[in-house]
Design an enzyme around this catalytic site. Structure first.
Site, short mmCIF file in Angstrom:
data_model
loop_
_atom_site.label_atom_id
_atom_site.label_comp_id
_atom_site.label_asym_id
_atom_site.label_seq_id
_atom_site.Cartn_x
_atom_site.Cartn_y
_atom_site.Cartn_z
N PRO A 261 0.74 -1.25 -0.06
CG PRO A 261 0.10 -0.85 2.29
CD PRO A 261 0.79 -1.97 1.33
N GLY A 262 1.97 1.22 -0.03
CA GLY A 262 2.98 2.37 -0.17
C GLY A 262 3.74 2.81 1.09
N GLY A 263 3.67 1.95 2.12
CA GLY A 263 4.34 2.53 3.48
C GLY A 263 5.73 2.50 3.28
CG ASP A 326 7.51 -5.80 1.34
OD1 ASP A 326 7.89 -6.98 2.06
OD2 ASP A 326 6.47 -5.48 1.64
CB CYS A 379 5.39 -10.52 6.48
SG CYS A 379 4.13 -10.46 5.53
#
Length: 444
Positions: A261-263, A326, A379
């Site tokens: 989401p862009g974090g 990621d 993750c």
């Protein structure tokens, strides 16, 4: 009348059980019918808690009903699960109200004949709550029944980390996750954000490891005027550590290959001191829309949002100083925040996920300039998606080698999060963080 929050929780958990949605999507859909923020919060608490403790509840159903939960209608099983959660974990909810709503939910679901069964089982759970038949030994039964983790995963954790660590990890997963913010350094500082939130009656405390992170301890920052100002991003602390591990620097060209989401995109932009080019890519249209909104709200210039598939031939030249991958993964390191993953993932998923992750690294290595770096992160808690993927890539690309960012190697509190190979590896039982992994691979 059935409490609206219980209806929303029931619909959410039922959608997950039927395989129609993951928990965040199911909750988002169900919450659209709730105008009161308190109902929205309660629905989330019930649905999330139910999925955390699902295996323990199923064991109680088996013990008290004398039949396998698998033989119950999905609707009745879901009603029992959400109701047992409320009886055992929500002291502020009267037991009689929980039972009455469960009986009425069974009727509304077209299962009127099961209403007596629902009533009797829940009343027994309520009566015997002080002495429930939940095993404390051996460790595998404690982990899989009482602490509600899938057996295949519990066996892996026991083998790698031992009983004490595996049990501590499971208890971590079953605790409520705090809301964590990252101060957007393009607009504010952590201390200034802390003061501004305090004026809105939101209490925060600095996080232990991530420099720009705040843990919310009271109030809801998402209901304040600051929420859409771009001053902060909701981002897990371990995720922020991955963004820092990328070691973005002024003047670089960076590709964030799985950016939504862009974090991490906006985190890297803030670290690059106003001179940068970041290409933020994702493959799905809806995720691109979310990514574009996050970037716009952050005020980050020189970020180009593009649609690109990290597993296909990258549509770029060999020009990037760094590529962050990621990668889509099992998510097994985030069971505290995403409890439905326990029941949606299987051990057999890992091989296919790892193959896709290796493919992404192979494709994206083609756009890194000599001396540039490839940062791989997940993750996931499992080595097939972490150390094994990095090892396979290095075996196939002898021109690459591992490095550790100076900002991590030179700080004692961060170097404690590194594994023997210099990769970032957070362990919930040791660090009190979700399980994330990141490795830096340098070309040449």
């Amino acid at each position: 009348m059935i409490a609206p929050a219980r209806i929303a929780a029931y619909e959410s958990v039922l959608a997950v059980a039927a395989g129609r949605a993951d928990l965040p999507s199911a909750l988002a859909r169900a919450r659209t019918k709730l105008a009161d923020e308190r109902d929205r919060a309660l629905a989330g608490e019930i649905a999330t808690g139910t999925l955390r403790w699902q295996a323990a509840f199923d064991h109680l159903i088996q013990q008290f009903a004398g039949r396998s939960p698998a033989k119950l209608d999905r609707e009745i099983l879901t009603i029992l699960r959400i109701s047992i959660f409320q009886l055992l974990h929500l002291d502020r909810v009267p037991a009689a109200a929980v039972v009455d709503d469960a009986v009425e939910l069974a009727r509304r679901a077209g299962k009127r004949s099961a209403s007596g069964f629902v009533n009797a089982l829940l009343r027994r759970v309520s009566r015997e709550r002080a002495q429930l038949p939940l095993p404390q030994e051996p460790p595998i039964d404690l982990l899989t029944v009482t602490l509600s983790h899938p057996r295949w995963l519990a066996e892996r954790w026991l083998a790698r980390h031992g009983a004490d660590a595996a049990i501590a990890w499971a208890r971590f997963d079953n605790a409520a996750a705090p809301l964590t913010l990252r101060a957007n350094l393009l607009k504010t500082t952590r201390d200034a954000l802390m003061r501004d939130l305090a004026l809105e009656r939101v209490e925060t405390t600095p996080a232990r490891f991530a420099e720009d992170a705040l843990i919310v301890t009271g109030g809801n920052p998402l209901l304040t005027p600051i929420a859409h100002s771009g001053a902060f991003v909701v981002q897990d602390e371990a995720s922020q550590l991955v963004g820092a591990f990328a070691a973005a620097a002024a003047g670089e060209r960076i590709l964030d290959a799985c950016a939504s989401p862009g974090g991490k995109t906006t985190q890297m932009a803030a670290a690059m001191n106003g001179t940068w080019i970041i290409v933020a890519a994702d493959v799905r249209g809806r995720r691109l829309d979310l990514l574009a909104r996050t970037v716009a709200e952050s005020g980050a210039p020189n970020v180009r949002v593009v649609q690109s598939n990290a597993r296909a031939a990258a549509p770029f030249q060999r020009v990037f100083d760094a590529v962050l991958v990621d990668a889509p993964c099992s998510g097994l390191g985030t069971l505290r925040r995403d409890p439905d993953i326990r029941w949606r993932r299987a051990e057999s998923d890992l091989a296919a996920l790892a193959a896709a992750q290796i493919e992404m690294l192979t494709q994206l290595a083609r756009v890194i300039r000599p001396g540039g770096r490839l940062i791989y992160s997940t993750c996931s808690s499992e080595p097939e998606e972490n150390e094994a993927v990095v090892g396979a890539f290095l075996d196939a690309h002898p021109g690459y080698h591992r490095e550790t960012p100076r900002g991590f190697a030179g700080r004692a509190e961060l170097s404690a999060l590194l594994d023997e190979a210099g990769a970032l590896k957070t362990l919930p039982f040791r660090d009190g963080l979700e399980g994330f992994y990141a490795a830096m691979l340098v070309a040449g």
